[in-house]
Design a protein around this motif. Structure first.
Motif, PDB file in Angstrom:
ATOM      1  N   ASN A 110      13.830   5.765   4.676  1.00 32.45           N
ATOM      2  CA  ASN A 110      12.888   5.131   3.918  1.00 32.45           C
ATOM      3  C   ASN A 110      11.616   5.408   3.711  1.00 32.45           C
ATOM      4  O   ASN A 110      10.808   5.191   2.787  1.00 32.45           O
ATOM      5  N   GLN A 111      10.844   6.100   4.910  1.00 35.77           N
ATOM      6  CA  GLN A 111       9.384   6.561   4.638  1.00 35.77           C
ATOM      7  C   GLN A 111       9.354   7.659   3.624  1.00 35.77           C
ATOM      8  O   GLN A 111       8.386   7.775   2.837  1.00 35.77           O
ATOM      9  N   ARG A 112      10.392   8.671   3.713  1.00 37.18           N
ATOM     10  CA  ARG A 112      10.371   9.654   2.658  1.00 37.18           C
ATOM     11  C   ARG A 112      10.598   9.170   1.335  1.00 37.18           C
ATOM     12  O   ARG A 112       9.722   9.681   0.608  1.00 37.18           O
ATOM     13  N   VAL A 113      11.535   8.313   1.221  1.00 38.41           N
ATOM     14  CA  VAL A 113      11.963   7.839  -0.158  1.00 38.41           C
ATOM     15  C   VAL A 113      10.542   6.882  -0.769  1.00 38.41           C
ATOM     16  O   VAL A 113      10.072   7.052  -1.943  1.00 38.41           O
ATOM     17  N   ALA A 114       9.858   6.233   0.253  1.00 35.46           N
ATOM     18  CA  ALA A 114       8.767   5.149  -0.283  1.00 35.46           C
ATOM     19  C   ALA A 114       7.742   6.398  -0.633  1.00 35.46           C
ATOM     20  O   ALA A 114       7.065   5.943  -1.856  1.00 35.46           O
ATOM     21  N   GLN A 115       7.396   7.326   0.119  1.00 37.37           N
ATOM     22  CA  GLN A 115       6.279   8.424  -0.600  1.00 37.37           C
ATOM     23  C   GLN A 115       6.624   8.976  -1.569  1.00 37.37           C
ATOM     24  O   GLN A 115       5.878   8.931  -2.643  1.00 37.37           O
ATOM     25  N   GLU A 116       7.855   8.999  -1.946  1.00 37.20           N
ATOM     26  CA  GLU A 116       8.101   9.965  -3.216  1.00 37.20           C
ATOM     27  C   GLU A 116       7.941   9.073  -4.102  1.00 37.20           C
ATOM     28  O   GLU A 116       7.568   9.198  -5.453  1.00 37.20           O
ATOM     29  N   GLU A 117       8.561   7.742  -4.160  1.00 36.88           N
ATOM     30  CA  GLU A 117       8.250   6.632  -5.205  1.00 36.88           C
ATOM     31  C   GLU A 117       6.932   6.307  -5.294  1.00 36.88           C
ATOM     32  O   GLU A 117       6.383   6.324  -6.702  1.00 36.88           O
ATOM     33  N   LEU A 118       5.836   6.539  -4.325  1.00 38.87           N
ATOM     34  CA  LEU A 118       4.327   6.108  -4.313  1.00 38.87           C
ATOM     35  C   LEU A 118       3.985   7.403  -5.029  1.00 38.87           C
ATOM     36  O   LEU A 118       3.009   7.220  -6.129  1.00 38.87           O
ATOM     37  N   ASN A 119       4.537   8.449  -4.852  1.00 39.38           N
ATOM     38  CA  ASN A 119       3.655   9.902  -5.682  1.00 39.38           C
ATOM     39  C   ASN A 119       4.113   9.918  -7.279  1.00 39.38           C
ATOM     40  O   ASN A 119       3.321  10.012  -7.882  1.00 39.38           O
ATOM     41  N   LYS A 120       5.476   9.287  -7.348  1.00 38.72           N
ATOM     42  CA  LYS A 120       5.826   9.483  -8.783  1.00 38.72           C
ATOM     43  C   LYS A 120       5.262   8.343  -9.553  1.00 38.72           C
ATOM     44  O   LYS A 120       4.634   8.459 -10.681  1.00 38.72           O
ATOM     45  N   LYS A 121       4.888   7.257  -8.947  1.00 40.25           N
ATOM     46  CA  LYS A 121       4.336   5.902  -9.443  1.00 40.25           C
ATOM     47  C   LYS A 121       2.757   6.176  -9.861  1.00 40.25           C
ATOM     48  O   LYS A 121       2.360   6.039 -10.952  1.00 40.25           O
ATOM     49  N   GLU A 122       2.218   6.986  -8.870  1.00 41.43           N
ATOM     50  CA  GLU A 122       0.835   7.544  -9.128  1.00 41.43           C
ATOM     51  C   GLU A 122       0.633   8.428 -10.301  1.00 41.43           C
ATOM     52  O   GLU A 122      -0.246   8.206 -11.152  1.00 41.43           O
ATOM     53  N   GLU A 123       1.711   9.286 -10.180  1.00 37.63           N
ATOM     54  CA  GLU A 123       1.712  10.413 -11.369  1.00 37.63           C
ATOM     55  C   GLU A 123       1.789   9.735 -12.559  1.00 37.63           C
ATOM     56  O   GLU A 123       1.234  10.000 -13.591  1.00 37.63           O
ATOM     57  N   GLU A 124       2.829   8.590 -12.602  1.00 34.90           N
ATOM     58  CA  GLU A 124       3.180   8.000 -13.935  1.00 34.90           C
ATOM     59  C   GLU A 124       1.795   7.123 -14.379  1.00 34.90           C
ATOM     60  O   GLU A 124       1.393   7.070 -15.677  1.00 34.90           O
ATOM     61  N   LEU A 125       1.030   6.510 -13.486  1.00 35.31           N
ATOM     62  CA  LEU A 125      -0.014   5.961 -14.102  1.00 35.31           C
ATOM     63  C   LEU A 125      -1.447   6.576 -13.935  1.00 35.31           C
ATOM     64  O   LEU A 125      -2.382   6.058 -15.022  1.00 35.31           O
ATOM     65  N   ILE A 126      -1.538   7.581 -13.083  1.00 36.32           N
ATOM     66  CA  ILE A 126      -2.777   8.191 -13.260  1.00 36.32           C
ATOM     67  C   ILE A 126      -2.918   9.291 -14.299  1.00 36.32           C
ATOM     68  O   ILE A 126      -4.051   9.622 -15.062  1.00 36.32           O
ATOM     69  N   SER A 127      -1.687  10.118 -14.676  1.00 34.56           N
ATOM     70  CA  SER A 127      -1.572  11.020 -15.670  1.00 34.56           C
ATOM     71  C   SER A 127      -2.253  10.779 -16.998  1.00 34.56           C
ATOM     72  O   SER A 127      -3.177  11.533 -17.594  1.00 34.56           O
ATOM     73  N   PRO A 128      -1.844   9.593 -17.661  1.00 35.88           N
ATOM     74  CA  PRO A 128      -2.383   9.136 -18.733  1.00 35.88           C
ATOM     75  C   PRO A 128      -4.022   8.979 -19.029  1.00 35.88           C
ATOM     76  O   PRO A 128      -4.710   9.177 -19.923  1.00 35.88           O
ATOM     77  N   ILE A 129      -4.582   8.359 -17.611  1.00 31.87           N
ATOM     78  CA  ILE A 129      -5.850   8.183 -17.428  1.00 31.87           C
ATOM     79  C   ILE A 129      -6.701   9.484 -17.748  1.00 31.87           C
ATOM     80  O   ILE A 129      -7.779   9.682 -18.255  1.00 31.87           O
ATOM     81  N   HIS A 130      -5.979  10.651 -16.791  1.00 27.98           N
ATOM     82  CA  HIS A 130      -6.791  11.824 -16.760  1.00 27.98           C
ATOM     83  C   HIS A 130      -6.676  12.517 -18.193  1.00 27.98           C
ATOM     84  O   HIS A 130      -7.670  12.988 -18.643  1.00 27.98           O
ATOM     85  N   ARG A 131      -5.565  12.234 -19.040  1.00 32.91           N
ATOM     86  CA  ARG A 131      -5.417  12.925 -20.261  1.00 32.91           C
ATOM     87  C   ARG A 131      -6.520  12.016 -21.279  1.00 32.91           C
ATOM     88  O   ARG A 131      -7.184  13.013 -22.006  1.00 32.91           O
ATOM     89  N   LYS A 132      -6.451  10.821 -21.436  1.00 37.43           N
ATOM     90  CA  LYS A 132      -7.514   9.985 -22.046  1.00 37.43           C
ATOM     91  C   LYS A 132      -8.851  10.620 -21.696  1.00 37.43           C
ATOM     92  O   LYS A 132      -9.569  10.757 -22.647  1.00 37.43           O
TER      93      LYS A 132
END
Length: 188
Positions: A110-132
């Motif tokens: 669960n720790q591994r999966v949670a970290q993966e989910e957090l990383n994926k969500k961070e990429e999903e949310l932050i990438s468009p901001i970086h692009r903008k």
């Protein structure tokens, strides 16, 4: 001889013009981290990431509490073990040991999966901001005629003085108040 002299003068003129053109290239700097953290999208993303992180932390804490309860139960059984109940307690301790290993495996997974989910969500949310922000920086740099713009928040530039700070212009282009304080970085 005269043509050679004219050719040499033309050559020197071209070199001089090239040097002059290069000398006039504008250099600027920007603090992209400050700009990104000042965007409303970043503040929203930061809140969503905190909510997700808090939920995952709560799940792991609950699993760890269950692990501690089973561990305490096993310790109590081991302390109360005697010759009279040895066989029964040993079977129960083996069963509890298996349960503890299973819980520990689930916690680690669960720790591994949670970290993966957090990383994926961070990429999903932050990438468009970086692009903008990157697109806005390109536009501001072109509008103001800059040939080079350095990001002072992430590039190792041990010293700089002068040059133009494009941070306020970039914030204006993005519709961010120039006095807006950056958000505090998310703690991980």
């Amino acid at each position: 001889m005269r043509n050679l002299f004219k050719g040499a003068i033309a050559f020197v003129a071209v070199i001089f013009a090239t040097q002059l053109a290069q000398a006039q290239q504008k250099i600027g700097h920007v603090n992209l981290a400050e700009v990104i953290q000042a965007t409303p999208e970043f503040k929203t993303a930061e809140g969503q990431l905190k909510t997700l992180s808090d939920g995952k932390t709560k799940e792991l804490q609950d699993m760890y509490a269950m692990y501690q309860t089973k561990q305490k139960e096993a310790n109590d059984k081991a302390r109360n073990r005697s010759e009279a109940n040895k066989e029964t307690v040993d079977v129960e301790l083996q069963k509890l040991g298996t349960e503890l290993r299973d819980i520990e495996t689930r916690i680690n997974e669960n720790q591994r999966v949670a970290q993966e989910e957090l990383n994926k969500k961070e990429e999903e949310l932050i990438s468009p901001i970086h692009r903008k922000v990157s697109d806005a920086l390109t536009a501001v740099s072109k509008e103001k005629g800059f040939a080079y713009v350095f990001d002072i928040s992430s590039t190792n530039i041990p010293y700089f003085q002068g040059g133009d700070d494009l941070t306020p212009a970039l914030k204006t282009k993005l519709g961010i108040s120039a006095t807006a304080a950056p958000a505090t970085p998310a703690k991980k």
